[in-house]
Design an enzyme around this catalytic site. Structure first.
Site, mmCIF file in Angstrom:
data_model
loop_
_atom_site.group_PDB
_atom_site.id
_atom_site.type_symbol
_atom_site.label_atom_id
_atom_site.label_comp_id
_atom_site.label_asym_id
_atom_site.label_seq_id
_atom_site.Cartn_x
_atom_site.Cartn_y
_atom_site.Cartn_z
ATOM 1 N N HIS A 1 1.582 4.337 -3.017
ATOM 2 C CA HIS A 1 1.640 5.795 -2.894
ATOM 3 C C HIS A 1 2.867 6.337 -3.637
ATOM 4 C CE1 HIS A 1 -1.712 6.574 -0.318
ATOM 5 N NE2 HIS A 1 -1.253 5.885 0.705
ATOM 6 N N HIS B 1 0.836 -1.205 0.000
ATOM 7 C CA HIS B 1 0.000 0.000 0.000
ATOM 8 C C HIS B 1 0.871 1.256 0.000
ATOM 9 C CE1 HIS B 1 -3.418 2.602 1.391
ATOM 10 N NE2 HIS B 1 -2.424 3.250 1.985
ATOM 11 N N GLU B 2 1.901 1.277 0.840
ATOM 12 C CA GLU B 2 2.786 2.451 0.894
ATOM 13 C C GLU B 2 3.578 2.604 -0.408
ATOM 14 O OE1 GLU B 2 2.185 4.441 3.129
ATOM 15 O OE2 GLU B 2 1.045 3.084 4.404
ATOM 16 N N GLU C 1 -6.246 6.981 -0.805
ATOM 17 C CA GLU C 1 -6.185 5.749 -0.020
ATOM 18 C C GLU C 1 -6.843 4.600 -0.763
ATOM 19 O OE1 GLU C 1 -4.373 5.277 2.635
ATOM 20 O OE2 GLU C 1 -3.767 7.373 2.462
#
Length: 295
Positions: A143, A139-140, A210
Protein backbone atom coordinates in the site's frame (compact mmCIF):
# COMPACT_ATOMS: atom_id res chain seq x y z
CA UNK A 1 12.36 -7.77 -6.74
CA UNK A 2 10.96 -6.71 -10.11
CA UNK A 3 8.22 -4.25 -9.16
CA UNK A 4 5.75 -3.54 -11.95
CA UNK A 5 3.65 -0.39 -11.90
CA UNK A 6 -0.02 -1.25 -11.50
CA UNK A 7 -1.50 1.04 -14.14
CA UNK A 8 -4.97 -0.27 -13.39
CA UNK A 9 -4.69 0.96 -9.81
CA UNK A 10 -3.22 4.31 -10.87
CA UNK A 11 -5.97 4.88 -13.42
CA UNK A 12 -8.63 4.08 -10.82
CA UNK A 13 -7.06 6.44 -8.28
CA UNK A 14 -6.94 9.30 -10.78
CA UNK A 15 -10.51 8.67 -11.95
CA UNK A 16 -11.79 8.44 -8.36
CA UNK A 17 -10.11 11.69 -7.36
CA UNK A 18 -11.42 13.53 -10.46
CA UNK A 19 -14.98 12.35 -9.84
CA UNK A 20 -14.78 13.19 -6.14
CA UNK A 21 -13.39 16.64 -6.99
CA UNK A 22 -16.46 17.36 -9.11
CA UNK A 23 -18.79 16.02 -6.41
CA UNK A 24 -17.16 18.12 -3.71
CA UNK A 25 -17.29 21.30 -5.81
CA UNK A 26 -21.05 20.81 -6.02
CA UNK A 27 -21.11 20.09 -2.29
CA UNK A 28 -19.16 23.25 -1.44
CA UNK A 29 -21.44 25.34 -3.66
CA UNK A 30 -24.53 23.91 -1.93
CA UNK A 31 -23.10 24.67 1.52
CA UNK A 32 -22.21 28.21 0.46
CA UNK A 33 -25.75 28.74 -0.86
CA UNK A 34 -27.39 27.45 2.29
CA UNK A 35 -25.23 29.14 4.90
CA UNK A 36 -25.01 32.40 2.95
CA UNK A 37 -21.21 32.41 2.83
CA UNK A 38 -19.06 32.86 -0.22
CA UNK A 39 -17.97 29.80 -2.14
CA UNK A 40 -14.36 30.86 -1.66
CA UNK A 41 -14.69 30.83 2.14
CA UNK A 42 -16.30 27.40 2.15
CA UNK A 43 -13.66 26.08 -0.27
CA UNK A 44 -10.84 27.50 1.87
CA UNK A 45 -12.24 25.96 5.04
CA UNK A 46 -12.72 22.54 3.46
CA UNK A 47 -9.36 22.77 1.72
CA UNK A 48 -7.67 23.75 4.98
CA UNK A 49 -9.11 20.76 6.80
CA UNK A 50 -8.12 18.45 3.94
CA UNK A 51 -4.54 19.73 3.89
CA UNK A 52 -4.24 19.38 7.67
CA UNK A 53 -5.51 15.82 7.54
CA UNK A 54 -3.22 15.00 4.61
CA UNK A 55 -0.06 16.17 6.40
CA UNK A 56 -0.97 14.66 9.76
CA UNK A 57 -2.82 11.59 8.52
CA UNK A 58 -0.35 9.09 9.99
CA UNK A 59 -0.48 10.58 13.49
CA UNK A 60 -4.24 11.19 13.39
CA UNK A 61 -4.98 7.64 12.26
CA UNK A 62 -2.72 6.07 14.87
CA UNK A 63 -4.24 8.28 17.57
CA UNK A 64 -7.81 7.45 16.52
CA UNK A 65 -7.05 3.73 16.71
CA UNK A 66 -5.35 3.92 20.10
CA UNK A 67 -2.07 2.80 18.51
CA UNK A 68 1.34 3.65 19.90
CA UNK A 69 4.71 3.80 18.23
CA UNK A 70 6.98 1.06 19.53
CA UNK A 71 10.75 1.01 19.72
CA UNK A 72 13.14 -1.71 18.62
CA UNK A 73 13.77 -2.54 22.28
CA UNK A 74 10.08 -3.27 22.81
CA UNK A 75 9.44 -5.23 19.60
CA UNK A 76 12.83 -6.18 18.13
CA UNK A 77 11.52 -8.98 15.91
CA UNK A 78 8.68 -6.87 14.50
CA UNK A 79 11.09 -4.04 13.70
CA UNK A 80 13.48 -6.50 12.11
CA UNK A 81 10.82 -7.93 9.82
CA UNK A 82 9.54 -4.48 8.81
CA UNK A 83 13.10 -3.29 8.14
CA UNK A 84 13.98 -6.31 6.01
CA UNK A 85 10.76 -6.19 3.99
CA UNK A 86 11.19 -2.44 3.47
CA UNK A 87 14.63 -3.09 1.96
CA UNK A 88 13.19 -5.77 -0.31
CA UNK A 89 10.46 -3.34 -1.41
CA UNK A 90 12.98 -0.49 -1.86
CA UNK A 91 11.17 1.66 0.71
CA UNK A 92 12.30 3.76 3.68
CA UNK A 93 11.45 1.94 6.89
CA UNK A 94 8.07 3.26 8.11
CA UNK A 95 7.07 4.01 11.68
CA UNK A 96 6.12 0.80 13.49
CA UNK A 97 3.09 0.88 15.77
CA UNK A 98 1.03 -1.61 17.78
CA UNK A 99 -2.59 -1.56 18.95
CA UNK A 100 -3.46 -3.50 22.09
CA UNK A 101 -6.56 -5.22 20.68
CA UNK A 102 -7.92 -8.74 20.36
CA UNK A 103 -9.05 -7.96 16.81
CA UNK A 104 -6.44 -9.61 14.52
CA UNK A 105 -5.71 -6.92 11.95
CA UNK A 106 -3.18 -4.52 10.45
CA UNK A 107 -3.14 -1.29 8.47
CA UNK A 108 -0.83 1.26 6.88
CA UNK A 109 -1.26 5.02 6.90
CA UNK A 110 0.61 8.18 5.91
CA UNK A 111 0.88 10.67 3.10
CA UNK A 112 4.00 9.34 1.34
CA UNK A 113 6.73 6.73 1.35
CA UNK A 114 8.79 8.93 3.68
CA UNK A 115 5.90 9.64 6.04
CA UNK A 116 4.25 6.28 6.52
CA UNK A 117 3.36 4.05 9.44
CA UNK A 118 2.59 0.35 9.61
CA UNK A 119 0.49 -0.87 12.50
CA UNK A 120 -0.46 -4.34 13.73
CA UNK A 121 -2.67 -5.45 16.60
CA UNK A 122 -1.51 -7.69 19.40
CA UNK A 123 -4.29 -10.05 18.33
CA UNK A 124 -2.66 -10.45 14.92
CA UNK A 125 0.78 -11.14 16.38
CA UNK A 126 -0.74 -13.81 18.63
CA UNK A 127 -2.77 -15.44 15.84
CA UNK A 128 -0.20 -15.79 13.04
CA UNK A 129 3.12 -17.55 12.58
CA UNK A 130 6.25 -15.75 11.37
CA UNK A 131 5.72 -16.27 7.63
CA UNK A 132 2.09 -15.17 7.86
CA UNK A 133 3.04 -11.99 9.74
CA UNK A 134 5.58 -11.26 7.01
CA UNK A 135 2.88 -11.69 4.37
CA UNK A 136 0.56 -9.25 6.16
CA UNK A 137 3.32 -6.67 6.67
CA UNK A 138 4.35 -6.98 3.01
CA UNK A 139 0.72 -6.32 2.05
CA UNK A 140 0.76 -3.09 4.09
CA UNK A 141 4.10 -2.05 2.59
CA UNK A 142 2.62 -2.62 -0.87
CA UNK A 143 0.00 0.00 0.00
CA UNK A 144 2.86 2.37 0.86
CA UNK A 145 4.62 1.51 -2.40
CA UNK A 146 1.46 2.16 -4.43
CA UNK A 147 0.82 5.49 -2.62
CA UNK A 148 -2.86 4.59 -2.38
CA UNK A 149 -3.06 5.51 1.33
CA UNK A 150 -2.88 9.23 0.56
CA UNK A 151 -5.69 8.95 -1.99
CA UNK A 152 -7.90 7.05 0.48
CA UNK A 153 -7.15 9.60 3.20
CA UNK A 154 -8.17 12.59 1.09
CA UNK A 155 -11.15 10.79 -0.42
CA UNK A 156 -12.56 9.72 2.93
CA UNK A 157 -12.22 13.10 4.66
CA UNK A 158 -14.84 15.14 2.82
CA UNK A 159 -17.11 12.11 2.72
CA UNK A 160 -16.96 12.19 6.50
CA UNK A 161 -17.97 15.87 6.52
CA UNK A 162 -21.00 15.04 4.36
CA UNK A 163 -21.94 12.20 6.71
CA UNK A 164 -21.70 14.48 9.75
CA UNK A 165 -24.10 16.95 8.13
CA UNK A 166 -26.50 14.13 7.25
CA UNK A 167 -26.42 12.85 10.82
CA UNK A 168 -26.38 16.10 12.78
CA UNK A 169 -27.57 18.73 10.30
CA UNK A 170 -31.00 19.05 11.99
CA UNK A 171 -29.22 20.75 14.92
CA UNK A 172 -28.42 23.68 12.62
CA UNK A 173 -31.93 24.26 11.36
CA UNK A 174 -31.69 27.98 12.08
CA UNK A 175 -28.46 28.48 10.18
CA UNK A 176 -29.90 29.39 6.79
CA UNK A 177 -30.23 33.01 5.74
CA UNK A 178 -33.77 32.35 4.53
CA UNK A 179 -35.36 29.27 5.99
CA UNK A 180 -38.26 29.39 3.54
CA UNK A 181 -35.87 29.43 0.61
CA UNK A 182 -33.19 27.11 1.99
CA UNK A 183 -34.53 24.79 4.69
CA UNK A 184 -32.04 22.56 6.46
CA UNK A 185 -33.43 19.43 4.81
CA UNK A 186 -32.09 20.69 1.46
CA UNK A 187 -28.56 20.85 2.87
CA UNK A 188 -29.04 17.42 4.45
CA UNK A 189 -30.34 15.97 1.17
CA UNK A 190 -27.40 17.34 -0.81
CA UNK A 191 -25.00 16.00 1.83
CA UNK A 192 -26.69 12.60 1.67
CA UNK A 193 -26.23 12.41 -2.10
CA UNK A 194 -22.56 13.46 -1.76
CA UNK A 195 -21.98 10.89 0.95
CA UNK A 196 -23.58 8.03 -1.04
CA UNK A 197 -21.61 8.85 -4.21
CA UNK A 198 -18.38 9.18 -2.22
CA UNK A 199 -19.15 5.96 -0.35
CA UNK A 200 -19.55 3.96 -3.56
CA UNK A 201 -16.51 5.47 -5.30
CA UNK A 202 -14.23 4.94 -2.30
CA UNK A 203 -15.32 1.34 -1.86
CA UNK A 204 -14.87 0.51 -5.52
CA UNK A 205 -11.31 1.84 -5.36
CA UNK A 206 -10.67 0.16 -2.02
CA UNK A 207 -11.59 -3.31 -3.29
CA UNK A 208 -9.22 -3.01 -6.24
CA UNK A 209 -6.38 -1.66 -4.09
CA UNK A 210 -6.59 -4.75 -1.87
CA UNK A 211 -6.04 -7.03 -4.85
CA UNK A 212 -3.12 -4.81 -5.91
CA UNK A 213 -1.57 -4.93 -2.43
CA UNK A 214 -1.95 -8.71 -2.33
CA UNK A 215 -0.02 -8.96 -5.61
CA UNK A 216 2.58 -6.55 -4.26
CA UNK A 217 3.01 -8.61 -1.10
CA UNK A 218 3.60 -11.73 -3.18
CA UNK A 219 6.32 -9.91 -5.14
CA UNK A 220 7.99 -8.59 -1.99
CA UNK A 221 8.08 -11.92 -0.12
CA UNK A 222 7.98 -14.38 -3.02
CA UNK A 223 5.54 -16.36 -0.86
CA UNK A 224 1.88 -15.71 -1.76
CA UNK A 225 0.83 -18.84 0.14
CA UNK A 226 1.82 -17.24 3.45
CA UNK A 227 -0.47 -14.24 2.89
CA UNK A 228 -3.29 -16.55 1.76
CA UNK A 229 -2.91 -18.55 4.97
CA UNK A 230 -2.88 -15.36 7.04
CA UNK A 231 -6.08 -14.08 5.39
CA UNK A 232 -7.89 -17.34 6.10
CA UNK A 233 -6.74 -17.35 9.72
CA UNK A 234 -7.73 -13.73 10.34
CA UNK A 235 -11.10 -14.17 8.65
CA UNK A 236 -11.80 -17.30 10.67
CA UNK A 237 -11.03 -15.57 13.96
CA UNK A 238 -13.32 -12.57 13.38
CA UNK A 239 -16.35 -14.50 14.63
CA UNK A 240 -14.63 -14.89 18.00
CA UNK A 241 -13.96 -11.18 18.48
CA UNK A 242 -16.32 -9.51 21.01
CA UNK A 243 -18.94 -7.28 19.38
CA UNK A 244 -17.87 -4.20 21.32
CA UNK A 245 -14.27 -4.55 20.07
CA UNK A 246 -15.47 -4.70 16.47
CA UNK A 247 -17.71 -1.64 16.86
CA UNK A 248 -14.81 0.40 18.22
CA UNK A 249 -12.72 -0.18 15.09
CA UNK A 250 -15.33 -0.49 12.33
CA UNK A 251 -14.71 3.06 11.00
CA UNK A 252 -11.21 2.01 9.91
CA UNK A 253 -12.46 -0.80 7.62
CA UNK A 254 -11.07 0.79 4.45
CA UNK A 255 -7.54 0.66 5.88
CA UNK A 256 -7.54 -2.82 7.46
CA UNK A 257 -6.16 -5.91 5.73
CA UNK A 258 -9.46 -7.69 6.52
CA UNK A 259 -12.71 -5.74 7.07
CA UNK A 260 -14.67 -6.21 10.27
CA UNK A 261 -17.64 -8.38 9.43
CA UNK A 262 -21.18 -7.15 9.04
CA UNK A 263 -24.44 -8.37 7.53
CA UNK A 264 -25.08 -9.24 3.90
CA UNK A 265 -25.81 -5.62 2.97
CA UNK A 266 -22.52 -4.51 4.52
CA UNK A 267 -20.67 -7.19 2.57
CA UNK A 268 -22.34 -5.96 -0.64
CA UNK A 269 -20.77 -2.52 -0.13
CA UNK A 270 -17.60 -3.80 1.50
CA UNK A 271 -14.28 -2.01 1.33
CA UNK A 272 -12.62 -5.36 0.59
CA UNK A 273 -13.20 -8.21 -1.85
CA UNK A 274 -14.12 -11.52 -0.23
CA UNK A 275 -11.36 -13.53 1.41
CA UNK A 276 -12.19 -16.44 -0.90
CA UNK A 277 -11.54 -14.34 -4.03
CA UNK A 278 -8.31 -12.95 -2.62
CA UNK A 279 -7.02 -16.39 -1.66
CA UNK A 280 -7.96 -17.79 -5.08
CA UNK A 281 -5.99 -15.03 -6.81
CA UNK A 282 -3.01 -15.57 -4.52
CA UNK A 283 -3.02 -19.29 -5.32
CA UNK A 284 -3.14 -18.50 -9.05
CA UNK A 285 -0.22 -16.12 -8.56
CA UNK A 286 1.69 -18.82 -6.67
CA UNK A 287 1.28 -21.17 -9.63
CA UNK A 288 2.50 -18.46 -12.03
CA UNK A 289 5.57 -17.84 -9.89
CA UNK A 290 6.34 -21.56 -9.68
CA UNK A 291 6.08 -21.83 -13.46
CA UNK A 292 8.40 -18.82 -13.91
CA UNK A 293 11.03 -20.21 -11.54
CA UNK A 294 11.00 -23.70 -13.10
CA UNK A 295 11.00 -22.47 -16.70
Amino acid sequence: MEWKVDWGLRARMVLTMLLLFVVYLVFAAALAWYFGGGLLVIALLMGGFSIAQFFFSDKLTLWSMGAREVSEDEYPHLHGVVGRLSQQADLPKPTVAVVDSRVPNAFATGRSKNHAAVCVTTGLLDALNEEEVEGVLAHELAHVKHRDMAVMTVASFLSTIAFIIVRWGWLFGGGGRDRNQAPIWVAILVSLVVWIVSYLLIRALSRYREFAADRGAALITGNPAALASALLKIDGRMDRVPTEDMREQAEMNAFFIIPLQGGSIMRLFSTHPSTERRVARLRDLEKEMETTFTA
